[in-house]
Design an enzyme around this catalytic site. Structure first.
Site, mmCIF file in Angstrom:
data_model
loop_
_atom_site.group_PDB
_atom_site.id
_atom_site.type_symbol
_atom_site.label_atom_id
_atom_site.label_comp_id
_atom_site.label_asym_id
_atom_site.label_seq_id
_atom_site.Cartn_x
_atom_site.Cartn_y
_atom_site.Cartn_z
ATOM 1 N N HIS A 80 0.863 -1.178 0.000
ATOM 2 C CA HIS A 80 0.000 0.000 0.000
ATOM 3 C C HIS A 80 0.899 1.227 0.000
ATOM 4 O O HIS A 80 2.011 1.213 0.519
ATOM 5 C CB HIS A 80 -0.875 -0.040 1.257
ATOM 6 C CG HIS A 80 -1.967 0.970 1.315
ATOM 7 N ND1 HIS A 80 -1.742 2.283 1.658
ATOM 8 C CD2 HIS A 80 -3.303 0.859 1.100
ATOM 9 C CE1 HIS A 80 -2.879 2.945 1.656
ATOM 10 N NE2 HIS A 80 -3.851 2.109 1.321
ATOM 11 N N ASP A 107 2.755 -4.415 8.125
ATOM 12 C CA ASP A 107 1.510 -3.686 7.896
ATOM 13 C C ASP A 107 0.376 -4.686 8.073
ATOM 14 O O ASP A 107 0.146 -5.548 7.219
ATOM 15 C CB ASP A 107 1.524 -3.087 6.483
ATOM 16 C CG ASP A 107 0.202 -2.433 6.094
ATOM 17 O OD1 ASP A 107 -0.776 -2.544 6.849
ATOM 18 O OD2 ASP A 107 0.155 -1.822 5.009
ATOM 19 N N GLN A 155 -4.763 -5.260 6.773
ATOM 20 C CA GLN A 155 -5.679 -6.214 6.158
ATOM 21 C C GLN A 155 -5.649 -7.586 6.827
ATOM 22 O O GLN A 155 -6.306 -8.516 6.349
ATOM 23 C CB GLN A 155 -5.350 -6.362 4.665
ATOM 24 C CG GLN A 155 -5.456 -5.079 3.864
ATOM 25 C CD GLN A 155 -6.876 -4.567 3.761
ATOM 26 O OE1 GLN A 155 -7.841 -5.325 3.910
ATOM 27 N NE2 GLN A 155 -7.021 -3.274 3.502
ATOM 28 N N LYS A 187 -11.037 -0.741 9.994
ATOM 29 C CA LYS A 187 -11.175 -1.923 9.151
ATOM 30 C C LYS A 187 -11.590 -3.156 9.955
ATOM 31 O O LYS A 187 -11.805 -4.229 9.378
ATOM 32 C CB LYS A 187 -9.853 -2.204 8.418
ATOM 33 C CG LYS A 187 -9.445 -1.112 7.426
ATOM 34 C CD LYS A 187 -8.126 -1.447 6.752
ATOM 35 C CE LYS A 187 -7.592 -0.285 5.927
ATOM 36 N NZ LYS A 187 -8.418 0.017 4.745
ATOM 37 N N CYS A 214 -4.750 2.442 -3.843
ATOM 38 C CA CYS A 214 -3.543 2.960 -3.185
ATOM 39 C C CYS A 214 -2.373 1.994 -3.364
ATOM 40 O O CYS A 214 -1.594 1.753 -2.429
ATOM 41 C CB CYS A 214 -3.788 3.221 -1.701
ATOM 42 S SG CYS A 214 -5.055 4.465 -1.383
#
Length: 406
Positions: free
Chosen positions: A121, A198, A201, A224, A361
């Site tokens: 991202h 990261d 997700q 999220k 993104c």
């Protein structure tokens, strides 16, 4: 998992959009919020809205207890060793920028390497670009396999003794690729590098254990994972955070201020300048309670089943291309021949179906895929196979519409 009971907890799902029952397939961008979170936010603002750590009155004490209680919930949720390792931020982007600006600035110099992947991202690319320019370090990319996965052999060849930071997403927001974080961390540590993950997700969709994966930093966002917008978390190993300097100054992170010098509070507060995101943290704590009650293993299994079902049904549509590996997290990114993804999303919206369209993104990954944009359907605990059937029907309608046009 009782999906009907889960769906009943999300009031926004029980509406019509453009005359059709809503099918929400954009949870990778932001998830919907259950009653439990909405009510907790209302409870805070109606019952004990106050600043934290600063007052001795009843409202301030209760707000502080709820705020720090949420930190403990996060600690348990990711299995951090201590609440000192849990820093509240505005989201994943802020968390990654904090590491780049603090750890990166202090530990990188000319000749050093920062290793990332082309699937990242933008929030896990641009901070490293900027800190590389500032310090003279170089940015290196691990190559991707044809299906959008990472080969550990390629990782071994890319990460060297000059590598100081490896920054990689656990789950791709475009391809659904689930990266081998634990193995990548071992390679990074073998060369004396730290690894930042990261988790935007992954934290909403699978059980996270930062101690087991032995990551040095882990970043994720509340919005999220059924929580409010504007709240996120940076996990860092205490030994690293203790040596890092804060990047925001004032308010909550202050210990003592002199005319010409100041000192900082201990962890984790030295990284939480200004008035904290109190309501957001309290809401995130409620979201963690909700997800824990449902069960992260059950959520992951449910989404895996939906992803497999979606791939099967969508692969039967002529002219539709699916990107990414067969084994994936709960999303499917795709294009229909000769139809722009924005047009696909527009037709689907007319059918009450919400999907994402654009570069997500991830422009470097779009170039790797040799496309300008894609459409994406992403699934969460409240989605069903009926939602996917509606999506497939909507895609057939899209094909028919543009077939007539052209």
């Amino acid at each position: 998992m009782d999906v009907k009971a889960v769906r009943d907890a999300f009031p926004i799902l029980h509406q019509e959009v453009n005359g059709h029952p809503l099918v929400y397939l954009d949870s990778s961008a932001t998830s919907q919020k259950p009653n439990q979170v909405i009510e907790k936010l209302e409870e805070y603002y109606r019952g004990y809205n106050s600043n934290v750590h600063r007052g001795v009155h009843t409202l301030g004490t209760r707000a502080t207890d709820e705020y720090e209680g949420a930190r403990e919930k996060v600690r348990r949720f990711i299995n951090a060793e201590s609440t000192q390792e849990v820093i509240f931020t505005r989201g994943t982007t802020t968390a990654i920028n904090t590491v780049a600006a603090s750890y990166g600035r202090e530990n990188l110099q000319e000749g050093d390497e920062i290793v990332i992947t082309p699937m990242e991202h933008h929030s896990n690319i641009i901070p490293w670009q900027q800190i590389a320019k500032e310090t003279g370090a170089s940015l290196k990319y691990m190559p991707l396999q044809a299906d959008g996965t990472i080969s550990l052999d390629d990782a071994e060849n890319t990460i060297t003794d000059q590598t100081k930071i490896v920054a990689v997403m656990q789950v791709s927001n475009v391809l659904g690729t689930i990266n081998p974080i634990k193995e990548l961390g071992k390679i990074a540590h073998k060369h004396g590098a730290v690894i930042l993950v990261d988790g935007a997700q992954s934290a909403p969709h699978m059980k996270i254990d930062v101690q087991d994966m032995d990551c040095d930093f882990y970043a994720f966002s509340g919005h999220k994972m059924c929580g409010p917008t504007g709240i996120g978390v940076l996990y860092g190993k205490r030994s690293l955070l203790k040596e890092m300097e804060p990047v925001e100054f004032g308010g909550e992170m202050i210990d003592f201020v002199n005319l010409y010098d100041s000192t900082w509070k201990e962890l984790p507060w030295k990284f939480e300048g200004g008035t904290p995101i109190i309501a957001g943290a309290v809401g995130l704590g409620a979201a963690i309670d909700f997800l824990t009650e449902v069960g992260l293993e059950e959520i992951e299994a449910h989404e895996h089943k939906l992803a497999q079902y979606a791939q099967q049904k969508m692969s039967e549509i002529e002219g539709l291309t699916i990107y990414g590996p067969k084994e994936r997290a709960g999303l499917v990114t795709f294009n229909i021949s000769d139809v722009h993804p924005h047009d696909v999303a527009t037709v689907l919206d007319a059918e009450g179906i919400a999907v994402r369209a654009g570069h997500h993104c991830a422009q470097p990954l779009m170039r790797w895929l040799d496309v300008t944009a894609t459409a994406r359907a992403s699934f969460y605990l409240y989605n069903t196979e009926d939602d996917i059937d509606r999506l497939v029907q909507g895609l057939q309608t899209t094909k028919e519409y543009f077939g007539d046009v052209f």
